[in-house]
Design a protein around this motif. Structure first.
Motif, mmCIF file in Angstrom:
data_model
loop_
_atom_site.group_PDB
_atom_site.id
_atom_site.type_symbol
_atom_site.label_atom_id
_atom_site.label_comp_id
_atom_site.label_asym_id
_atom_site.label_seq_id
_atom_site.Cartn_x
_atom_site.Cartn_y
_atom_site.Cartn_z
ATOM 1 N N ILE A 317 0.827 -1.208 0.000
ATOM 2 C CA ILE A 317 0.000 0.000 0.000
ATOM 3 C C ILE A 317 0.859 1.256 0.000
ATOM 4 C CG2 ILE A 317 -0.199 0.191 2.514
ATOM 5 C CD1 ILE A 317 -3.072 1.081 2.132
ATOM 6 N N GLY A 318 2.080 1.138 0.505
ATOM 7 C CA GLY A 318 2.966 2.295 0.555
ATOM 8 C C GLY A 318 3.382 2.797 -0.809
ATOM 9 N N MET A 319 3.231 1.993 -1.839
ATOM 10 C CA MET A 319 3.642 2.369 -3.193
ATOM 11 C C MET A 319 2.475 2.876 -4.038
ATOM 12 S SD MET A 319 6.865 2.027 -3.415
ATOM 13 C CE MET A 319 7.052 2.132 -5.197
ATOM 14 N N THR A 320 1.260 2.842 -3.507
ATOM 15 C CA THR A 320 0.111 3.260 -4.304
ATOM 16 C C THR A 320 0.009 4.778 -4.335
ATOM 17 O OG1 THR A 320 -1.367 3.153 -2.387
ATOM 18 C CG2 THR A 320 -1.136 1.155 -3.714
ATOM 19 N N ALA A 321 -0.492 5.308 -5.459
ATOM 20 C CA ALA A 321 -0.625 6.761 -5.607
ATOM 21 C C ALA A 321 -1.694 7.329 -4.681
ATOM 22 C CB ALA A 321 -0.969 7.102 -7.056
ATOM 23 N N GLU A 322 -2.669 6.502 -4.312
ATOM 24 C CA GLU A 322 -3.763 6.994 -3.478
ATOM 25 C C GLU A 322 -3.355 7.151 -2.019
ATOM 26 O OE1 GLU A 322 -5.096 5.265 -7.133
ATOM 27 O OE2 GLU A 322 -3.940 4.365 -5.495
ATOM 28 N N TYR A 323 -2.329 6.422 -1.588
ATOM 29 C CA TYR A 323 -1.912 6.482 -0.180
ATOM 30 C C TYR A 323 -0.770 7.482 -0.049
ATOM 31 C CZ TYR A 323 -1.247 4.772 4.567
ATOM 32 O OH TYR A 323 -1.177 4.683 5.929
ATOM 33 N N PRO A 324 -0.778 8.333 0.983
ATOM 34 C CA PRO A 324 0.156 9.465 1.022
ATOM 35 C C PRO A 324 1.611 9.131 1.305
ATOM 36 C CG PRO A 324 -1.213 9.437 3.002
ATOM 37 C CD PRO A 324 -1.783 8.403 2.076
ATOM 38 N N VAL A 325 1.915 7.993 1.909
ATOM 39 C CA VAL A 325 3.279 7.786 2.391
ATOM 40 C C VAL A 325 4.301 7.780 1.252
ATOM 41 C CG1 VAL A 325 3.292 5.240 2.375
ATOM 42 C CG2 VAL A 325 4.648 6.482 4.059
ATOM 43 N N GLY A 326 3.932 7.262 0.091
ATOM 44 C CA GLY A 326 4.843 7.275 -1.043
ATOM 45 C C GLY A 326 5.145 8.683 -1.526
ATOM 46 N N HIS A 327 4.171 9.573 -1.402
ATOM 47 C CA HIS A 327 4.368 10.963 -1.803
ATOM 48 C C HIS A 327 5.325 11.678 -0.848
ATOM 49 C CE1 HIS A 327 1.260 10.717 -4.897
ATOM 50 N NE2 HIS A 327 0.537 10.043 -4.017
ATOM 51 N N TYR A 328 5.262 11.319 0.429
ATOM 52 C CA TYR A 328 6.224 11.882 1.382
ATOM 53 C C TYR A 328 7.635 11.418 1.049
ATOM 54 C CZ TYR A 328 2.614 13.842 4.373
ATOM 55 O OH TYR A 328 1.574 14.605 4.849
ATOM 56 N N ALA A 329 7.777 10.150 0.708
ATOM 57 C CA ALA A 329 9.100 9.641 0.333
ATOM 58 C C ALA A 329 9.629 10.341 -0.913
ATOM 59 C CB ALA A 329 9.024 8.125 0.101
ATOM 60 N N ALA A 330 8.739 10.595 -1.884
ATOM 61 C CA ALA A 330 9.160 11.285 -3.102
ATOM 62 C C ALA A 330 9.612 12.707 -2.803
ATOM 63 C CB ALA A 330 8.011 11.293 -4.111
ATOM 64 N N ARG A 331 8.856 13.405 -1.959
ATOM 65 C CA ARG A 331 9.233 14.785 -1.625
ATOM 66 C C ARG A 331 10.547 14.827 -0.857
ATOM 67 N NH1 ARG A 331 10.246 19.344 -3.282
ATOM 68 N NH2 ARG A 331 10.104 21.049 -1.802
ATOM 69 N N LEU A 332 10.760 13.901 0.043
ATOM 70 C CA LEU A 332 12.019 13.845 0.789
ATOM 71 C C LEU A 332 13.191 13.574 -0.150
ATOM 72 C CD1 LEU A 332 10.836 11.874 3.950
ATOM 73 C CD2 LEU A 332 11.648 14.243 3.899
ATOM 74 N N THR A 333 12.977 12.729 -1.138
ATOM 75 C CA THR A 333 14.026 12.450 -2.127
ATOM 76 C C THR A 333 14.338 13.702 -2.936
ATOM 77 O OG1 THR A 333 13.335 10.132 -2.281
ATOM 78 C CG2 THR A 333 14.687 10.998 -4.075
ATOM 79 N N ALA A 334 13.301 14.433 -3.333
ATOM 80 C CA ALA A 334 13.505 15.656 -4.111
ATOM 81 C C ALA A 334 14.262 16.702 -3.299
ATOM 82 C CB ALA A 334 12.161 16.208 -4.572
ATOM 83 N N ILE A 335 13.903 16.860 -2.036
ATOM 84 C CA ILE A 335 14.596 17.831 -1.183
ATOM 85 C C ILE A 335 16.064 17.454 -1.035
ATOM 86 C CG2 ILE A 335 14.785 18.656 1.208
ATOM 87 C CD1 ILE A 335 11.725 18.613 1.323
ATOM 88 N N GLU A 336 16.330 16.160 -0.906
ATOM 89 C CA GLU A 336 17.715 15.703 -0.748
ATOM 90 C C GLU A 336 18.565 16.093 -1.949
ATOM 91 O OE1 GLU A 336 21.228 13.162 -0.781
ATOM 92 O OE2 GLU A 336 19.556 12.900 -2.175
ATOM 93 N N HIS A 337 17.966 16.169 -3.124
ATOM 94 C CA HIS A 337 18.724 16.464 -4.349
ATOM 95 C C HIS A 337 18.645 17.930 -4.764
ATOM 96 C CE1 HIS A 337 20.052 12.438 -5.504
ATOM 97 N NE2 HIS A 337 18.907 11.991 -5.014
ATOM 98 N N THR A 338 17.937 18.756 -4.012
ATOM 99 C CA THR A 338 17.804 20.164 -4.357
ATOM 100 C C THR A 338 18.940 20.978 -3.743
ATOM 101 O OG1 THR A 338 15.393 19.958 -4.435
ATOM 102 C CG2 THR A 338 16.286 22.178 -4.257
ATOM 103 N N LEU A 339 19.643 21.746 -4.564
ATOM 104 C CA LEU A 339 20.766 22.581 -4.118
ATOM 105 C C LEU A 339 21.835 21.761 -3.418
ATOM 106 C CD1 LEU A 339 18.959 25.834 -2.895
ATOM 107 C CD2 LEU A 339 20.160 25.434 -5.049
ATOM 108 N N GLY A 340 22.165 20.641 -3.994
ATOM 109 C CA GLY A 340 23.249 19.827 -3.471
ATOM 110 C C GLY A 340 22.772 18.592 -2.752
ATOM 111 N N SER A 341 23.136 17.421 -3.262
ATOM 112 C CA SER A 341 22.765 16.157 -2.629
ATOM 113 C C SER A 341 23.620 15.915 -1.400
ATOM 114 C CB SER A 341 22.949 15.015 -3.622
ATOM 115 O OG SER A 341 24.339 14.857 -3.919
ATOM 116 N N SER A 342 23.352 14.830 -0.703
ATOM 117 C CA SER A 342 24.167 14.479 0.468
ATOM 118 C C SER A 342 25.629 14.302 0.080
ATOM 119 C CB SER A 342 23.627 13.195 1.111
ATOM 120 O OG SER A 342 22.322 13.395 1.608
ATOM 121 N N GLN A 343 25.861 13.724 -1.088
ATOM 122 C CA GLN A 343 27.237 13.552 -1.555
ATOM 123 C C GLN A 343 27.913 14.905 -1.769
ATOM 124 O OE1 GLN A 343 28.525 10.483 -1.731
ATOM 125 N NE2 GLN A 343 30.551 11.257 -2.258
#
Length: 361
Positions: A317-343
């Motif tokens: 269920i965590g991977m479905t578009a209707e359930y919010p948790v996957g969207h939180y993971a996507a946003r966290l991934t985008a933030i990690e890569h904005t203006l410099g990744s962890s690397q």
């Protein structure tokens, strides 16, 4: 040092939380994100009415702590409004180095009548250049990605000056060629092409320091948004573990799963403390790239851990578009890569190793 919010900051937090709670639930957010604009003009107007769109423009009234408070709520609700990229980030640049006449347009930004975008990042091998012709300037080059560049009215553009230094310019968004797109986390951006585009100088001389300060402020705001997203991802996960049953008992009865949730909480608290550290440093007038790199590195690591674990502990269920948790993971991934990744942040810190007598891992 006082780590408690003031009464005014608590009121700002609660007001923002109530505003976004009335505006968005998971279903209504998906409908707004799927529109052409990708966010709500109505919510934008409400943010303007509460004074949120002008935070940080006058440090005497509000600063980075207030921005952190608001962005945490933006992240918690996963609100799609481009608060950082269309208002607070580029607006702070104008407030820092702009002339009195240029600063007047910040009133329109704070009122929700004008959208900005910071066009700074460039594709590899491309360099935006500024050419002076008598008393006027023109810019040529390509900027990408420009977050909120698809809807901006005015662009704050960095460009190489003839003397080799870097300048900042204001550009009418109608005068450029825009190629808008949707990012994988549901946000919006654009590629901006400039071809002898008329530009108005913003500030005088080398703008490298102002650009660094802008990046640090935006990184801090992104860290705060990520903390809000992590908080909600963890809450969704723990609630799921308390209600989902297997073998006749709820999942929180399985020790291994509760230990993994506890590790997520540790990551959240590490991220929260570093976000607060970064915001308080800026509020004290210390815009230090090393502090910003430390904060964003921890945010990136915590966000990756919490996002991945939230999906794993939810199962399919965590991977479905209707359930919010996957969207939180996507946003966290985008933030990690904005203006410099962890690397990238690691490389910033590695460059400073020689300044320390002892380095531990």
């Amino acid at each position: 040092m006082d780590f408690q919010f003031s009464d005014e900051q608590i009121l700002l937090r609660d007001t923002t939380r109530d505003l976004l709670a009335r505006s968005y639930d998971p279903e209504s957010r998906l409908k707004v994100v799927d529109t052409e604009l990708g966010w709500s003009r109505e919510v934008w107007g409400q943010l303007a009415d509460t004074g949120i769109l002008g935070l940080g423009f006058d440090p005497e009234e509000a600063g980075q702590i207030e921005i952190m408070v608001v962005l945490t709520e933006i992240g918690r609700r996963l609100a799609p409004e481009p608060l950082i990229h269309a208002a607070l980030g580029p607006g702070a640049i104008i407030a820092e180095v702009g002339s009195d006449a240029q600063k007047k347009q910040l009133e329109e930004v704070a009122a929700g009548q004008k959208l900005l975008a910071f066009a700074h990042l460039e594709p590899r091998g491309n360099s935006t250049t500024a050419v002076r012709q008598d008393d006027s300037w023109t810019l040529s080059g390509r900027k990408n990605p420009v977050l909120a560049g698809d809807c901006a009215d005015t662009l704050v553009v960095s460009a190489a000056l003839p003397d080799g230094k870097t300048g900042l310019f204001l550009v009418d968004a109608q005068a450029v060629s825009r190629h808008p797109y949707r990012t994988f986390d549901g946000q919006r951006g654009a590629q901006i092409d400039l071809d002898h585009t008329p530009a108005e100088p913003l500030g005088e001389g080398d703008a490298a320091s102002a650009i660094t300060n802008a990046v640090i402020r935006i990184q801090s705001a992104l860290c705060a948004e990520a903390v809000g997203a992590m908080e909600e991802a963890l809450r969704l996960t723990t609630d799921y573990l308390k209600t989902r049953k297997q073998f006749g008992v709820t999942l929180n009865k399985f020790q291994t799963l509760t230990q993994r949730a506890a590790d997520m909480y540790v990551s959240l608290e590490l991220a929260r403390s570093m976000s607060l550290y970064a915001a308080m440093s800026i509020a004290d007038g210390n815009l230090d790239p090393v502090i910003a790199a430390r904060a964003k590195l921890q945010i990136g690591r915590s966000g990756r851990h919490i996002g991945q674990e939230a999906i794993q502990l939810h199962g399919g269920i965590g991977m479905t578009a209707e359930y919010p948790v996957g969207h939180y993971a996507a946003r966290l991934t985008a933030i990690e890569h904005t203006l410099g990744s962890s690397q990238d942040q690691l490389h910033v810190l590695m460059d400073q190793v020689g300044d320390y007598e002892v380095v531990t891992l």
